[in-house]
Design an enzyme around this catalytic site. Structure first.
Site, PDB file in Angstrom:
ATOM      1  N   GLY A  90     -35.624 -76.851   7.289  1.00 11.58           N
ATOM      2  CA  GLY A  90     -36.600 -76.396   8.727  1.00 11.58           C
ATOM      3  C   GLY A  90     -36.652 -74.429   9.079  1.00 11.58           C
ATOM      4  O   GLY A  90     -35.918 -74.209   9.566  1.00 11.58           O
TER       5      GLY A  90
ATOM      6  N   GLY B 231     -38.504 -72.280  11.564  1.00 11.77           N
ATOM      7  CA  GLY B 231     -38.089 -72.370  13.090  1.00 11.77           C
ATOM      8  C   GLY B 231     -37.588 -70.939  13.343  1.00 11.77           C
ATOM      9  O   GLY B 231     -36.962 -69.795  12.631  1.00 11.77           O
TER      10      GLY B 231
ATOM     11  N   ASP C 101     -38.444 -76.418   4.494  1.00  8.21           N
ATOM     12  CA  ASP C 101     -39.819 -76.894   5.236  1.00  8.21           C
ATOM     13  C   ASP C 101     -40.366 -77.443   4.928  1.00  8.21           C
ATOM     14  O   ASP C 101     -40.822 -77.304   3.780  1.00  8.21           O
ATOM     15  CB  ASP C 101     -39.763 -75.479   6.429  1.00  8.21           C
ATOM     16  CG  ASP C 101     -40.218 -75.355   7.766  1.00  8.21           C
ATOM     17  OD1 ASP C 101     -39.601 -74.710   8.302  1.00  8.21           O
ATOM     18  OD2 ASP C 101     -41.090 -75.856   7.930  1.00  8.21           O
ATOM     19  N   ILE C 102     -41.006 -77.799   6.218  1.00  6.15           N
ATOM     20  CA  ILE C 102     -41.796 -79.387   5.551  1.00  6.15           C
ATOM     21  C   ILE C 102     -43.061 -78.070   5.774  1.00  6.15           C
ATOM     22  O   ILE C 102     -44.576 -78.253   4.917  1.00  6.15           O
ATOM     23  CB  ILE C 102     -42.116 -79.996   7.224  1.00  6.15           C
ATOM     24  CG1 ILE C 102     -43.139 -81.005   6.601  1.00  6.15           C
ATOM     25  CG2 ILE C 102     -42.449 -78.790   8.435  1.00  6.15           C
ATOM     26  CD1 ILE C 102     -42.897 -82.161   7.582  1.00  6.15           C
ATOM     27  N   ARG C 103     -43.204 -76.413   6.322  1.00  3.88           N
ATOM     28  CA  ARG C 103     -44.135 -75.668   5.876  1.00  3.88           C
ATOM     29  C   ARG C 103     -43.616 -74.569   4.934  1.00  3.88           C
ATOM     30  O   ARG C 103     -42.736 -74.132   4.677  1.00  3.88           O
ATOM     31  CB  ARG C 103     -44.868 -75.222   7.392  1.00  3.88           C
ATOM     32  CG  ARG C 103     -45.527 -76.042   8.443  1.00  3.88           C
ATOM     33  CD  ARG C 103     -45.039 -75.427   9.345  1.00  3.88           C
ATOM     34  NE  ARG C 103     -43.874 -75.504  10.223  1.00  3.88           N
ATOM     35  CZ  ARG C 103     -43.414 -73.758  10.656  1.00  3.88           C
ATOM     36  NH1 ARG C 103     -44.454 -73.402  11.333  1.00  3.88           N
ATOM     37  NH2 ARG C 103     -42.501 -74.216  11.722  1.00  3.88           N
TER      38      ARG C 103
ATOM     39  N   ASN D  48     -39.381 -82.996   3.545  1.00  9.62           N
ATOM     40  CA  ASN D  48     -39.601 -83.862   4.936  1.00  9.62           C
ATOM     41  C   ASN D  48     -38.486 -83.971   5.505  1.00  9.62           C
ATOM     42  O   ASN D  48     -38.323 -84.950   3.882  1.00  9.62           O
ATOM     43  CB  ASN D  48     -41.417 -84.175   5.108  1.00  9.62           C
ATOM     44  CG  ASN D  48     -40.959 -85.406   6.052  1.00  9.62           C
ATOM     45  OD1 ASN D  48     -40.001 -85.218   7.042  1.00  9.62           O
ATOM     46  ND2 ASN D  48     -42.159 -86.192   6.666  1.00  9.62           N
TER      47      ASN D  48
ATOM     48  N   TYR E 106     -35.387 -85.979  23.413  1.00 10.63           N
ATOM     49  CA  TYR E 106     -34.501 -84.869  23.231  1.00 10.63           C
ATOM     50  C   TYR E 106     -32.988 -84.853  23.245  1.00 10.63           C
ATOM     51  O   TYR E 106     -32.355 -84.707  22.445  1.00 10.63           O
ATOM     52  CB  TYR E 106     -34.828 -83.617  22.888  1.00 10.63           C
ATOM     53  CG  TYR E 106     -34.541 -82.199  22.932  1.00 10.63           C
ATOM     54  CD1 TYR E 106     -34.668 -81.716  21.273  1.00 10.63           C
ATOM     55  CD2 TYR E 106     -34.112 -81.324  23.638  1.00 10.63           C
ATOM     56  CE1 TYR E 106     -33.915 -80.754  20.886  1.00 10.63           C
ATOM     57  CE2 TYR E 106     -33.615 -79.895  23.407  1.00 10.63           C
ATOM     58  CZ  TYR E 106     -33.666 -80.271  21.936  1.00 10.63           C
ATOM     59  OH  TYR E 106     -32.509 -78.159  21.212  1.00 10.63           O
TER      60      TYR E 106
ATOM     61  N   LYS F  45     -29.546 -85.875  21.069  1.00 11.28           N
ATOM     62  CA  LYS F  45     -29.336 -85.113  20.877  1.00 11.28           C
ATOM     63  C   LYS F  45     -27.655 -85.817  20.833  1.00 11.28           C
ATOM     64  O   LYS F  45     -26.745 -85.377  20.371  1.00 11.28           O
ATOM     65  CB  LYS F  45     -29.245 -83.629  21.062  1.00 11.28           C
ATOM     66  CG  LYS F  45     -30.617 -82.652  20.382  1.00 11.28           C
ATOM     67  CD  LYS F  45     -29.704 -82.151  19.735  1.00 11.28           C
ATOM     68  CE  LYS F  45     -31.237 -81.563  18.753  1.00 11.28           C
ATOM     69  NZ  LYS F  45     -30.746 -80.946  17.298  1.00 11.28           N
TER      70      LYS F  45
END
Ligand code: SER
Length: 314
Positions: A9, A12, A35-37, A53, A143, A147
């Site tokens: 991640g 982000g 990251d996925i991007r 992912n 969320y 968590k």
């Protein structure tokens, strides 16, 4: 010992700054951004880089196999506001992403794992002011539910399998480098951008909604300090309460006016994020973090505002 660190991640709001900081402390080639991007922001985040992912365990396993990381930071998640638009995806990503990383960390004997929790684990029946570490927790966003469940899994893997997992309940995080990720506290970032661009801001939270917040510099420093603390000092294996400051849209606007005197704040009549914010603490008691690993924030509202405006102006 040579550390090899995976940051999952990495593109982000937190990952962007964490990777840059870790690449100053450790050798660039030993901090692997995932990251996925593809990264498009900071050149320092560019290499080494792996697409992943977290829900594709086989792909993730190949990355563990390739690098044999000594530390893993798992930051990939859906936040509070975005999570409400897609509850099942939020649960799947936030929960199964964590379980995949915990299992692979055991399998590949990763020394330390970091996973962020949030003030969203608290709910309407939690004490509102100076919310303590241990109290009623009845989160009502997907969320927050994910968590809270994740915190229990972290402690479970520590107690059952001896995995050294560490975690912080982040308050709203304010930064200028990368865009925020769809949270309820994002107003406190948008307001600075609009103050400079338009001289005004329309807040989706009411003027008196007080929330715990922190400047990103403090959050990154605190996170690395927790990861560097000797294991025997870490008395909490679920997640630590952690805070920098608390303020409302009104007090934030008053601080901005010290720099932009004509700044105008208005409010949207209704926004679903208001209900989320109203169910969260106004302020946090983080005495365990202070005691266990000497946590101390350096930025208050005035210093943060000056730094945000100066950097955004550039
Ligand atoms: N900043 C986060 C959110 O608003 C809280 O962890 O979702």
């Amino acid at each position: 010992m040579q550390e090899t660190i995976l940051v999952i991640g990495s593109n982000g709001q937190i990952g962007t700054e964490l990777v840059s900081k870790l690449r100053i402390i450790y050798d660039d080639s030993h901090v692997i951004a995932c990251d996925i991007r593809r990264p498009d922001y900071d050149i320092k985040n560019a290499a080494p880089f792996e697409f992943v992912n977290v829900l594709e365990k086989d792909v993730l396993k190949n990355i563990f196999q390739k690098y044999k990381p000594t530390q893993v930071y798992l930051l990939a998640a859906l936040l509070s506001a975005t999570g409400e638009q897609n509850p099942k995806l939020a649960w799947d990503l936030n929960m199964n992403g964590l379980l995949n990383v915990l299992d692979l960390s055991l399998e590949y004997k990763t020394h330390k794992v970091y996973w962020p929790s949030s003030i969203a684990v608290f709910g309407p029946h939690s004490p509102k002011n100076h919310t303590p570490q241990y109290c009623v927790m009845d989160p009502n966003t997907v969320y927050g539910i994910s968590k809270l469940a994740g915190e229990r899994w972290c402690e479970y893997y520590f107690q059952k399998y001896g995995l050294d997992v560490r975690s912080i309940r982040y308050p709203g995080l304010i930064s200028w480098k990368a865009a925020p990720g769809g949270g309820t506290t994002d107003y406190a970032i948008h307001i600075y951008h609009d103050a400079l661009k338009k001289g005004s801001y329309q807040s989706f939270l009411s003027g008196e909604t007080e929330l715990p917040m922190m400047y990103m510099d403090d959050a990154i420093r605190g996170t690395i300090e927790l990861m560097d603390a000797p294991a025997e000092q870490i008395s909490i294996r679920s997640s630590y309460n952690f805070t920098g400051m608390s303020f409302t849209p009104e007090t934030l606007a008053a601080e901005i006016k010290n720099h932009i005197p004509d700044f105008k704040l208005s409010y949207t009549p209704y926004d679903p994020r208001q209900a989320i914010a109203s169910s969260w603490p106004a302020s946090i008691d983080d005495n365990y973090a202070q005691k266990d690993w000497n946590w101390k924030p350096q930025f208050d509202l005035a210093r943060m505002t000056e730094d945000m405006l100066n950097n955004l102006k550039k």
